[in-house]
Design a protein around this motif. Structure first.
Motif, mmCIF file in Angstrom:
data_model
loop_
_atom_site.group_PDB
_atom_site.id
_atom_site.type_symbol
_atom_site.label_atom_id
_atom_site.label_comp_id
_atom_site.label_asym_id
_atom_site.label_seq_id
_atom_site.Cartn_x
_atom_site.Cartn_y
_atom_site.Cartn_z
ATOM 1 N N LEU A 39 1.204 -1.001 0.100
ATOM 2 C CA LEU A 39 -0.118 -0.123 -0.114
ATOM 3 C C LEU A 39 0.776 1.165 0.042
ATOM 4 C CD1 LEU A 39 -2.753 -1.175 2.652
ATOM 5 C CD2 LEU A 39 -2.882 -1.380 -0.051
ATOM 6 N N THR A 40 1.619 1.537 -1.288
ATOM 7 C CA THR A 40 2.458 2.691 -1.192
ATOM 8 C C THR A 40 1.971 4.097 -0.928
ATOM 9 O OG1 THR A 40 3.454 1.484 -3.105
ATOM 10 C CG2 THR A 40 4.002 3.682 -2.953
ATOM 11 N N ASP A 41 2.679 4.911 -0.300
ATOM 12 C CA ASP A 41 2.256 6.261 -0.030
ATOM 13 C C ASP A 41 2.818 6.899 -1.229
ATOM 14 O OD1 ASP A 41 2.077 8.807 0.524
ATOM 15 O OD2 ASP A 41 2.847 8.558 2.775
ATOM 16 N N ILE A 42 1.663 7.328 -2.190
ATOM 17 C CA ILE A 42 2.191 7.947 -3.398
ATOM 18 C C ILE A 42 2.804 9.195 -3.179
ATOM 19 C CG2 ILE A 42 0.604 6.364 -4.890
ATOM 20 C CD1 ILE A 42 -1.371 8.830 -4.951
ATOM 21 N N VAL A 43 2.154 9.926 -2.275
ATOM 22 C CA VAL A 43 2.570 11.330 -1.913
ATOM 23 C C VAL A 43 4.174 11.339 -1.475
ATOM 24 C CG1 VAL A 43 2.665 13.416 -0.545
ATOM 25 C CG2 VAL A 43 0.579 12.249 -1.429
ATOM 26 N N ALA A 44 4.593 10.563 -0.489
ATOM 27 C CA ALA A 44 5.711 10.432 0.032
ATOM 28 C C ALA A 44 6.839 9.825 -1.104
ATOM 29 C CB ALA A 44 5.939 9.398 1.029
ATOM 30 N N GLU A 45 6.221 8.762 -2.030
ATOM 31 C CA GLU A 45 7.227 8.339 -2.881
ATOM 32 C C GLU A 45 7.212 9.021 -4.340
ATOM 33 O OE1 GLU A 45 9.224 5.924 -2.253
ATOM 34 O OE2 GLU A 45 8.503 5.690 -0.387
ATOM 35 N N ARG A 46 6.586 10.212 -4.168
ATOM 36 C CA ARG A 46 6.496 10.933 -5.415
ATOM 37 C C ARG A 46 5.875 10.463 -6.801
ATOM 38 N NH1 ARG A 46 8.440 15.522 -3.623
ATOM 39 N NH2 ARG A 46 10.366 15.581 -1.899
ATOM 40 N N TYR A 47 4.759 9.708 -6.415
ATOM 41 C CA TYR A 47 4.053 9.074 -7.701
ATOM 42 C C TYR A 47 3.095 9.932 -7.837
ATOM 43 C CZ TYR A 47 6.460 4.462 -7.226
ATOM 44 O OH TYR A 47 7.216 3.440 -7.415
ATOM 45 N N ASP A 48 2.636 10.093 -9.436
ATOM 46 C CA ASP A 48 1.445 11.034 -9.762
ATOM 47 C C ASP A 48 0.255 10.306 -9.208
ATOM 48 O OD1 ASP A 48 2.827 12.918 -11.387
ATOM 49 O OD2 ASP A 48 3.773 11.405 -12.317
ATOM 50 N N ALA A 49 0.061 8.932 -9.450
ATOM 51 C CA ALA A 49 -1.075 8.513 -9.029
ATOM 52 C C ALA A 49 -0.831 6.668 -8.581
ATOM 53 C CB ALA A 49 -2.058 8.342 -10.090
#
Length: 306
Positions: A133-143
């Motif tokens: 369950l990746t934290d997309i904000v912390a890992e700098r994903y767009d989505a």
């Protein structure tokens, strides 16, 4: 207290993010000594220390961490708006980073890529398969991509697939050796191909539902995998029974290479959704990509247990 300018604050954010004057200087295109002087000037004007420096590391002080948390989202909004202004006279361009599990990456994202990339030659799409369950904000994903029920309420969610029907399958040879299960509980007597959950390291319980009754069965077997392709290969090899998304096994069922069991117990889960933060301005490239993925077909009734 003297007021800092935009460039000083941007310099602080870069150093605080990178935890390094050297890396931040490269990123900003300035010398390390100039950057260090900028930070010292900022601290002097604010009359408070923002960074703790040692010979080996740089880290924000309590005040620096508070300032970073306040500035970071605002800088993202400002840069997003500037990007949007630049794109008003441009075609979609840039890089889009998406994190998704293997099944949606293969069954939903990859089929959409060919048409999208051909139509948008200046856009680059990076898809990282991740089962956590990746934290997309912390890992700098767009989505990211998840089943609808798993998405946090503070995210924007766009449906990109129909509902997901599950299936339990085995080869005719395997089922000739072992009686087909008539109820989920019968699976405890079978050699089941298990799924390892990445987040906590546990084995995934197989979920079933019928007439409002929900059952989770913790199965056992000789093979454990954390990906779709190896589970599919193993069930086709006759190793045991597998719990798979229906679309991944339907062709083999139609060919007679696999047989479905417990079909009336297999649940339907809410379809996959693309999700992203609602506070961030998105580029034309990202908006175009979201529109290309948007599911426009009929939505089946979801099982109560899904």
């Amino acid at each position: 207290m003297g007021l800092p300018n935009f460039n000083d604050l941007a310099a602080f954010v870069a150093v605080a993010r990178e935890r390094s004057f050297t890396r931040a200087a490269v990123r900003l295109g300035v010398s390390q000594s100039s950057l260090s002087q900028t930070i010292r000037g900022l601290e002097a004007r604010l009359d408070i220390r923002l960074l703790t420096r040692t010979t080996r590391s740089v880290s924000p002080t309590e005040a620096g961490e508070r300032l970073l948390q306040s500035l970071e989202p605002r800088f993202e909004e400002i840069l997003g708006e500037l990007t949007a202004l630049a794109e008003m006279k441009q075609t979609p361009s840039g890089t889009i980073r998406i994190t998704a599990g293997e099944h949606p990456a293969i069954s939903v994202l990859q089929p959409a890529l060919r048409k999208f990339l051909l139509a948008n030659p200046d856009v680059h799409v990076e898809i990282i398969v991740d089962y956590g369950l990746t934290d997309i904000v912390a890992e700098r994903y767009d989505a990211g991509v998840r089943l609808g029920a798993q998405i946090a309420r503070d995210m924007i969610a766009v449906r990109i697939s129909p509902d997901i029907k599950m299936a339990v399958v085995g080869t005719p040879g395997y089922l000739a050796r072992y009686p087909a299960p008539s109820r989920p509980e019968d699976l405890t007597a079978h050699n089941c191909i298990n799924i390892r959950l990445p987040t906590h390291g546990n084995l995934f319980p197989w979920e079933f539902e019928k007439d409002g009754q929900e059952i989770k069965v913790r199965v056992e077997g000789q093979a454990v995998f954390n990906n779709v392709s190896m589970r599919l290969s193993s069930v086709l090899d006759g190793v045991g029974l597998a719990y798979m998304p229906e679309d991944q096994v339907q062709r083999y069922v139609e060919e007679g290479r696999l047989v479905r069991v417990l079909e009336d117990w297999c649940p339907t889960f809410t379809g996959y959704h693309l999700y992203y933060p609602n506070r961030r301005h998105h580029s034309i490239a990202f908006s175009t990509f979201v529109d290309a993925l948007r599911y426009r077909g009929p939505i089946a009734a979801t099982s109560p247990g899904a």
